[in-house]
Design a protein around this motif. Structure first.
Motif, short mmCIF file in Angstrom:
data_model
loop_
_atom_site.label_atom_id
_atom_site.label_comp_id
_atom_site.label_asym_id
_atom_site.label_seq_id
_atom_site.Cartn_x
_atom_site.Cartn_y
_atom_site.Cartn_z
N MET A 46 4.30 -1.36 -1.83
CA MET A 46 4.18 -1.99 -3.14
C MET A 46 2.75 -2.32 -3.54
N VAL A 47 1.85 -2.48 -2.59
CA VAL A 47 0.48 -2.85 -2.94
C VAL A 47 -0.36 -1.62 -3.25
N ILE A 48 -0.23 -0.56 -2.45
CA ILE A 48 -0.97 0.67 -2.73
C ILE A 48 -0.29 1.40 -3.89
N PRO A 49 -1.02 1.79 -4.92
CA PRO A 49 -0.41 2.45 -6.08
C PRO A 49 0.36 3.70 -5.69
N ALA A 50 1.48 3.92 -6.37
CA ALA A 50 2.35 5.05 -6.04
C ALA A 50 1.69 6.39 -6.33
N ARG A 51 0.66 6.40 -7.16
CA ARG A 51 -0.01 7.66 -7.49
C ARG A 51 -0.86 8.19 -6.35
N LEU A 52 -1.15 7.37 -5.34
CA LEU A 52 -2.03 7.76 -4.25
C LEU A 52 -1.24 8.35 -3.09
N VAL A 53 -1.74 9.47 -2.56
CA VAL A 53 -1.10 10.13 -1.42
C VAL A 53 -2.17 10.41 -0.38
N LEU A 54 -1.73 10.86 0.80
CA LEU A 54 -2.65 11.11 1.91
C LEU A 54 -3.54 12.31 1.61
#
Length: 472
Positions: A46-54
């Motif tokens: 929930m804290v890291i934006p969902a748009r970010l991936v590895l």
């Protein structure tokens, strides 16, 4: 669940056992267990934006999914030994999670047996990994959280993390977007140039750290009954006003998301909770809801009217018409792959159109077998909460069970209005809630067994005392 490889003394510390040594009353703190590990997953989710991936990974995998696989590995190792305190044996939620995972693997095998275009193959690979990661999280919660205090702690972390996401959305609504600053090394945007502050009428539609305003509204409405439980229950060291503040932030975020699904989710949550409350709490809650709506109408002029218009003018809404226009293509795909579907994630919106109905999308991508298992999974979570509530005697614990039931009911209803599994945050929340319901049911069974054992022991002692008295 304690971490694999811990000693027996460490396991005793993780269960909260006190160490009684001469001249001291010191108690050992809880060690890392299933609740601790799952709390890390929830915070990252929930804290890291969902748009970010590895970064550097061919598939677009969120960092929370990597933690999910880690939880699955810990659970598997803990199942191989008997010294970690992890629960074992059948459980309603655990069985449903296992069946759901099996159905996904069956669909994946069926879909990849033949030819799939490259984009659809990548999509189904990513979808399978995501589903297996969140299933692992659900099973870890179900088997690894063995005390009601630890379950309460996990619930607090979930509400706190969701409140953070809601707070970010409120800032976006006010014109301050801090999402670009919520990044970490090793992450990259999944899609370049994506705007997560949409527009509806005269108002912006923020998404917070979620992937879409609809997802934000659903997650906040599912977390609202959990925050309400903490506010009424007054558990822990945090004062009750802090949980009332969390509830207010969640409600505001749900409203500014301008999502029908979020508003419907709030309605379902309160309909599930109200019948189980005493009359005084019902009155205070309804009065508070009226005052809150009035305050919102004064603070943000036109917002309440816009929300009402979403339902009054639903037949003229272009988004509704767009959704129903894609049903013809969906039914064609169902006729071609009725039982196991065409493959999870293979019905790409840019090729076949969007399906804003998870149940219909499940039939298309997982067939009727997948739909049946999904319904069983949701019903299993709701049954576990209901059964636990009937078995528990403590009113705060009973309220926790009812609040979990309300949260799962929100997910079950709103899944009919958007493609839930396309969004990682709400998917992760759903499986954590299912796991928590199974953990609470295990705890309720153990509490009842301990109570029955204590009652039998008391009766036996009473009989022995009478026999000794008769002999004397």
């Amino acid at each position: 669940m304690t971490l694999p490889g811990r000693t027996a003394s460490a396991t005793a510390a993780a269960t909260g056992a006190a160490t009684a040594t001469p001249g001291t009353t010191r108690t050992r703190r809880d060690g890392a267990d299933g609740a601790t590990l799952t709390a890390i997953f929830v915070v990252v989710l929930m804290v890291i934006p969902a748009r970010l991936v590895l970064k550097g990974v061919p598939l677009a995998l969120a960092p929370s999914m990597l933690i999910g696989f880690g939880l699955g590995a810990c659970w598997l190792c803990a199942q191989m030994v008997t010294t970690t305190g992890v629960a074992k044996g059948r459980n309603t939620a655990r069985t449903a999670l296992f069946l759901f995972a099996c159905s996904q693997l069956a669909t994946y095998g069926y879909a990849t047996y033949g030819y799939l275009p490259r984009d659809e193959l990548n999509a189904t690979d990513r979808s399978l990994l995501t589903i297996l990661a969140v299933v692992a999280v659900g099973i870890t919660v179900c088997d690894g959280v063995t005390r009601v205090e630890r379950l309460e702690r996990l619930l607090k972390v979930m509400v706190g993390a969701c409140t953070f996401m809601a707070g970010v959305a409120i800032l976006q609504f006010l014109g301050l977007d801090i999402v670009p600053y919520l990044t970490l090394p090793g992450l990259r945007p999944a899609v370049d140039g994506t705007d997560f502050v949409l527009q509806r009428g005269a108002f912006p539609r923020p998404a917070g750290t979620a992937g879409h305003p609809i997802e934000l509204g659903v997650v906040c409405s599912a977390a609202a009954p959990l925050a309400l439980h903490l506010a009424w229950g007054r558990t822990g060291t945090r004062p009750a006003w802090a949980w009332w503040g969390c509830l207010a932030i969640l409600l505001i975020a749900t409203m500014v998301s301008l999502s029908r699904s979020g508003i419907l989710g709030l309605a379902v949550a309160f309909l599930v909770l109200l019948p189980t409350w005493p009359a005084r709490r019902q009155f205070l809650t309804l009065a508070g809801a009226v005052l809150f709506a009035g305050a919102m109408s004064v603070a943000i002029r036109g917002l309440i009217g816009t929300l009402i218009g979403l339902f009054v003018n639903i037949t003229d809404d272009s988004s509704i018409q767009t959704r129903t226009n894609d049903y013809k293509s969906a039914f064609l795909q169902i006729s071609m792959h009725p039982w196991l579907g065409r493959g999870l994630g293979t019905y790409l919106p840019n090729k076949y159109g969007a399906l804003d109905n998870q149940y219909l999308g499940t039939i298309v991508q997982n067939g009727y077998v997948g739909l049946a298992v999904l319904i069983v999974l949701l019903l299993a979570g709701m049954y576990a909460c209901t059964r636990a509530r009937l078995m528990l005697r403590d009113p705060v614990q009973r309220d926790m069970a009812q609040s979990l039931l309300a949260a799962i009911a929100v997910i079950a209803l709103t899944a009919a209005f958007f493609d839930m599994f396309a969004f990682g945050t709400v998917t992760g929340v759903m499986f954590v809630l299912i796991g928590m319901s199974g953990a609470l049911l295990r705890i309720a069974y153990r509490m009842r067994a301990d109570s029955d054992s204590s009652a039998r022991g008391g009766l036996a002692a009473q009989i022995l005392r009478r026999l000794r008295k008769a002999r004397s």
